[in-house]
Design a protein around this motif. Structure first.
Motif, short mmCIF file in Angstrom:
data_model
loop_
_atom_site.label_atom_id
_atom_site.label_comp_id
_atom_site.label_asym_id
_atom_site.label_seq_id
_atom_site.Cartn_x
_atom_site.Cartn_y
_atom_site.Cartn_z
N SER A 162 0.83 -1.21 0.00
CA SER A 162 0.00 0.00 0.00
C SER A 162 0.86 1.25 0.00
O SER A 162 0.57 2.23 -0.72
CB SER A 162 -0.92 -0.01 1.22
N HIS B 259 2.34 1.73 -3.36
CA HIS B 259 1.31 2.21 -4.28
C HIS B 259 1.10 3.71 -4.11
O HIS B 259 1.04 4.47 -5.09
CB HIS B 259 0.01 1.46 -4.02
N ASP C 49 -1.51 -6.91 -7.44
CA ASP C 49 -2.85 -6.85 -6.86
C ASP C 49 -3.72 -8.02 -7.27
O ASP C 49 -4.69 -8.35 -6.57
CB ASP C 49 -3.53 -5.54 -7.29
#
Length: 582
Positions: free
Chosen positions: A190, A193, A216
């Motif tokens: 995360s 990202h 993902d």
């Protein structure tokens, strides 16, 4: 050996006796002799004995095997009990009076039950050990997540529930560690990202460089949790954060340069708005920048290109900007009645710009600093200048009042006479305050000069010198008025009533700070220099500079002592005696 047994008629079976009887009948029929018969019978007896011996040997061996089987069963039972750690199972008691087979039959059910339990326990051990090895392999990175492992080797000598519980506890710890690692991987992914989004980078290629399972599209239970993967993720996040810091610092530097250039070149707000996405982060921290693409390379390159473009335009506008700053500085000094050499200052600015010895931004910053200091100096002079303005206004009113008092027709009912009368009343009140105003002005000026160790200059002339001259001229004025009054009284005593109507000499008129050829509205034209004993100059100097701000300055009190003595005296205004400007 005599054979007595024969066929048992009741059983209808062939026995040894019946067979011997048949053999004897045959011998009788054949006529076999007794010796031969005895020999055959002896042989039969030996053969029967051998058969019995074999049978006994076989039975003995069978018994030994049964005893061995019983011993093995007892050993196996003890081993199973030891391996399983079962202490509640009642052992089969040894039957000393029972047969071997009975003893075996008594042990067999317990042995069968324990054997079955052993197989199940081995399966449980194999299952938990397999899971442990699998998680350990995933953590070590020797196997991929979801990959099957071989059947582990189980120690069959220790299959106790206590050991199985230890394995289960170890498995739970590993499962918790696996869950923690999965969560950590998700947090790292995360973070990567979010960083890639802010930096405008490709998240898929960045994350799959660490491990292909971190995409993902792969479920969380199939993502790599190995030490190597976590280490690479940590390094990737650290590298992206460093890149984010570096880009933010660079973008903030560019934003600061843009802001300085915009302010320098007075760029309109609508043109600046094209780079709001750059300047909005000029004071932001690293954690504050979360907008997608806020630190993308193309955005930084765009800002760099704009800075280069403005740098190219800066040189062409620098003279215009510098002259504008200089004009602002001159206006501040003019409003504060401070004289500066504007021509030399402008020539110096142009020379610095043309020579390239100073950065334009440094020049403007220096001029801004000069403007700031000029404003501070003007502010420090404001209170004194306000009182100077009041003093000059009062002197103008004093001059007007003196002219008004000399006007013999001032009480005629002409148009506007009542307005002049009201003004005269106000002027008398104001003129009476002049001495106190001058004293206050002198005190404040001296305090200002002592505090700063410098003279308070007013349009290039020391203000205290102006005030001293004014006080001196006022004193001379008072002396002249006394002489005039004495002369008037003496003349009235010596002349006839008809002669008393002749006009006596008017007292001398000393110019006010703004009266030296100036109209009543206060616009100065020229100002004479102070006496030579005050400023060391005998010549005449212009009251204001020739230039664009001539009308913005006030003239200082001139030296009209000599001129005042030449003026003629005006007739006295009865009992309306008012102070006049010396």
């Amino acid at each position: 050996m005599a054979v007595t047994s024969a066929r048992n008629p009741s059983l209808g079976e062939t026995t040894c006796g019946s067979l011997l009887q048949q053999l004897q009948q045959i011998w009788n029929e054949v006529g076999e002799n007794d010796e031969e018969r005895d020999k055959i019978l002896l042989q039969l007896d030996q053969e029967c004995l051998d058969v019995y011996k074999r049978k006994v040997d076989q039975a003995s061996k069978s018994r030994a095997l049964l005893l061995q089987a019983l011993d093995d069963s007892k050993i196996e039972l003890a081993r199973l009990l030891s391996a399983l750690g079962e202490k509640t199972i009642v052992r089969t008691p040894e039957k000393s009076s029972g047969t071997i087979k009975e003893q075996l039959a008594a042990i067999a059910p317990t042995l069968e039950q324990l054997t079955k339990q052993k197989d199940e326990r081995i399966k449980e051990f194999a299952d938990v050990q397999s899971q442990i090895e699998k998680i350990c392999g995933e953590i070590a990175g020797t196997i991929e997540v979801g990959e099957q492992v071989g059947t582990p080797s189980v120690d069959e000598d220790d299959l106790s529930l206590e050991k199985l519980e230890d394995f289960h506890s170890q498995l739970q710890d590993l499962q918790k560690e696996k869950s923690d690692r999965q969560q950590k991987v998700l947090d790292y992914v995360s973070t990567v990202h979010d960083l890639c989004t802010v930096l405008g980078m490709d998240f898929f290629s960045t994350i799959t460089e660490v491990h292909r399972s971190l995409d993902d599209s792969v479920g969380v239970h199939l993502k790599s949790i190995s030490n190597d993967t976590l280490s690479k993720l940590d390094g990737t996040v650290a590298a992206l954060k460093d890149d984010k810091k570096m880009r933010l610092r660079k973008l903030q530097d560019l934003a600061a340069q843009l802001s300085d250039l915009w302010n320098l070149m007075e760029t309109p707000a609508e043109e600046r708005s094209f780079f709001d996405h750059v300047t909005c982060n000029i004071s932001a921290t690293v954690d504050d920048v979360t907008a997608p693409g806020a630190l993308a390379l193309d955005l930084i390159e765009q800002a760099e290109a704009e800075v280069e473009r403005l740098d190219a335009l800066k040189a062409s506008k620098m003279k215009e900007i510098a002259l504008k700053k200089q004009s602002e500085l001159e206006d501040i000094y003019a409003s504060a009645h401070i004289e500066i050499d504007t021509v030399a200052a402008q020539e110096k600015i142009m020379s610095l710009i043309d020579s390239g010895k100073i950065e334009p931004s440094e020049l403007i910053a220096d001029m801004d600093n000069q403007i700031l200091k000029a404003k501070e100096e003007a502010l420090s002079r404001k209170e004194i200048l306000d009182k100077v303005e009041k003093w000059m206004s009062a002197c103008e009113e004093e001059s007007w009042l003196e002219d008004y008092n000399r006007d013999e027709n001032r009480y005629n009912s002409s148009r506007g006479a009542h307005l002049n009368l009201k003004r005269a009343e106000k002027a008398r009140v104001l003129v009476n305050k002049i001495p106190a105003l001058v004293d206050t002005l002198v005190a404040k000026t001296r305090a200002w000069e002592e505090d700063r160790s410098m003279s308070f200059m007013y349009d290039g002339v020391p203000l205290l010198a102006m005030l001293d001259e004014y006080v001196m001229l006022r004193h001379e004025r008072e002396e002249e008025k006394r002489r005039m009054r004495d002369q008037k009284r003496f003349s009235e005593q010596q002349t006839t009533p008809e002669q008393s109507v002749s006009r006596p000499l008017a007292p001398k008129k000393v110019s006010t700070p703004r009266s030296n050829g100036s109209p009543s509205n206060g616009t100065p034209t020229r100002r004479l220099s102070l006496n030579s004993h005050q400023n060391g100059s005998n010549g005449v100097r212009p009251a204001t500079k020739e230039g664009k701000r001539e009308n913005a300055r006030l003239s200082a009190p001139p030296n009209h002592a000599a001129a005042a003595k030449e003026e003629t005296a005006s007739p006295a205004a009865g009992n309306d005696s008012i102070p006049t400007t010396p």
